[in-house]
Design an enzyme around this catalytic site. Structure first.
Site, short mmCIF file in Angstrom:
data_model
loop_
_atom_site.label_atom_id
_atom_site.label_comp_id
_atom_site.label_asym_id
_atom_site.label_seq_id
_atom_site.Cartn_x
_atom_site.Cartn_y
_atom_site.Cartn_z
N ASP A 102 -0.11 4.87 1.25
CA ASP A 102 -0.15 5.80 2.42
C ASP A 102 -0.19 5.13 3.49
OD1 ASP A 102 -0.67 8.13 0.62
OD2 ASP A 102 -2.78 7.89 0.63
N ARG A 150 -11.52 8.40 -3.14
CA ARG A 150 -11.69 10.05 -3.08
C ARG A 150 -13.12 10.25 -3.11
NH1 ARG A 150 -9.43 12.94 -7.38
NH2 ARG A 150 -7.41 11.66 -6.94
N ASP A 166 0.93 -1.02 -0.22
CA ASP A 166 0.12 -0.10 -0.04
C ASP A 166 0.92 1.15 -0.01
OD1 ASP A 166 -2.26 1.75 0.40
OD2 ASP A 166 -1.98 1.68 2.39
N SER A 220 -5.24 5.23 -3.98
CA SER A 220 -5.00 6.63 -4.33
C SER A 220 -4.89 6.79 -5.91
CB SER A 220 -3.70 7.26 -3.69
OG SER A 220 -3.46 8.49 -4.34
N GLY A 273 -7.51 4.12 2.94
CA GLY A 273 -7.74 3.17 2.11
C GLY A 273 -9.08 3.16 1.12
N ASP A 306 -1.88 -0.66 6.16
CA ASP A 306 -1.71 0.12 7.24
C ASP A 306 -3.22 0.18 7.76
OD1 ASP A 306 -2.39 2.15 5.66
OD2 ASP A 306 -1.90 3.52 7.09
N ASN A 320 -3.30 9.38 -7.14
CA ASN A 320 -2.18 10.13 -7.21
C ASN A 320 -0.86 9.40 -6.74
OD1 ASN A 320 -3.55 12.62 -7.45
ND2 ASN A 320 -4.25 12.39 -5.35
#
Length: 227
Positions: free
Chosen positions: A17, A55, A15, A122, A52, A176, A124
């Protein structure tokens, strides 16, 4: 350093972030600023619940918490402006922001010809890993642009395994977020959680960070859990 045995683990999916970089604060600052427009004071505990999550789904969650019913156009506008704020903050990232143990682990995996993938909700992700200097590191990248369903749906991890040409049962996911751990388990993959035990209790192994995570430890866990 190469292992003495041929590992059963063939691919490791990271993952982004909270695993490779701690950009949770950036998400929080951006979401908090926009939640204020709905007169909602976004708490850090709220931000944890967005880990997770895509958006679009995050905007819907915040709207629900705020007790507002925005139009589709308003939701899209909020999501777009949040992304702009987030990218402005992420533009400051450098390789020094990579979390402890990640580079050592990736180097060890590559030394043992284990494929490495990025599996992130994400959209991004590519921008962020470029800022971290990791844009040529991963064999496969699956991000929010490649999937329809966000975690805990296992789509992102299943796609990563397929693109690596590796069976799901021979993959390990490092996450996480509870939603990410659930997605890994649904994909029938080994699930390693980095963070708090209370949140990640479903994981096969929980560590505070990747500082002491090695391929040998992952392989031993595989032997215990999946064989």
């Amino acid at each position: 350093m190469p292992l003495d045995i041929k590992p059963n683990i063939k691919g490791v999916i990271f993952d982004l972030d909270g695993v490779i970089v701690d950009s949770a604060q950036f998400h929080y600052e951006a979401w908090k600023a926009l939640a204020c427009e709905w007169n909602y004071d976004l708490k850090r505990s709220d931000n944890e619940a967005l880990k997770g999550v895509s958006r679009k789904d995050s905007v819907l969650k915040i709207a629900t918490w705020a007790g507002v019913y925005p139009t589709t156009q308003e939701l899209e506008s909020i999501a777009a402006r949040k992304n702009t704020l987030y990218l402005e903050l992420c533009s400051k990232l450098t390789p020094h922001d990579i979390l402890p143990g990640i580079e050592n682990l990736i180097n060890e995996l590559k030394a043992n010809t284990i494929k490495v993938a990025l599996g992130s909700a994400s959209k991004n992700a590519r921008f962020v890993i470029e800022k971290l200097g990791l844009d040529t590191t991963f064999d496969v990248i699956v991000d929010g642009n490649d999937v329809i369903h966000s975690k805990p749906n296992p789509e992102v991890f299943i796609k990563a395994a397929k693109r690596m040409n590796i069976h799901a049962q021979n993959c390990c996911v490092i996450e996480d977020a509870p939603a990410g751990i659930q997605a890994a388990l649904k994909a029938q993959m080994l699930a390693i959680g980095l963070g708090k035990t209370a949140e990640l209790f479903q994981a096969h192994l929980i560590l505070p960070n990747a500082s002491h995570l090695t391929l040998s430890k992952i392989e031993q866990l595989y032997q215990q859990i999946l064989t």
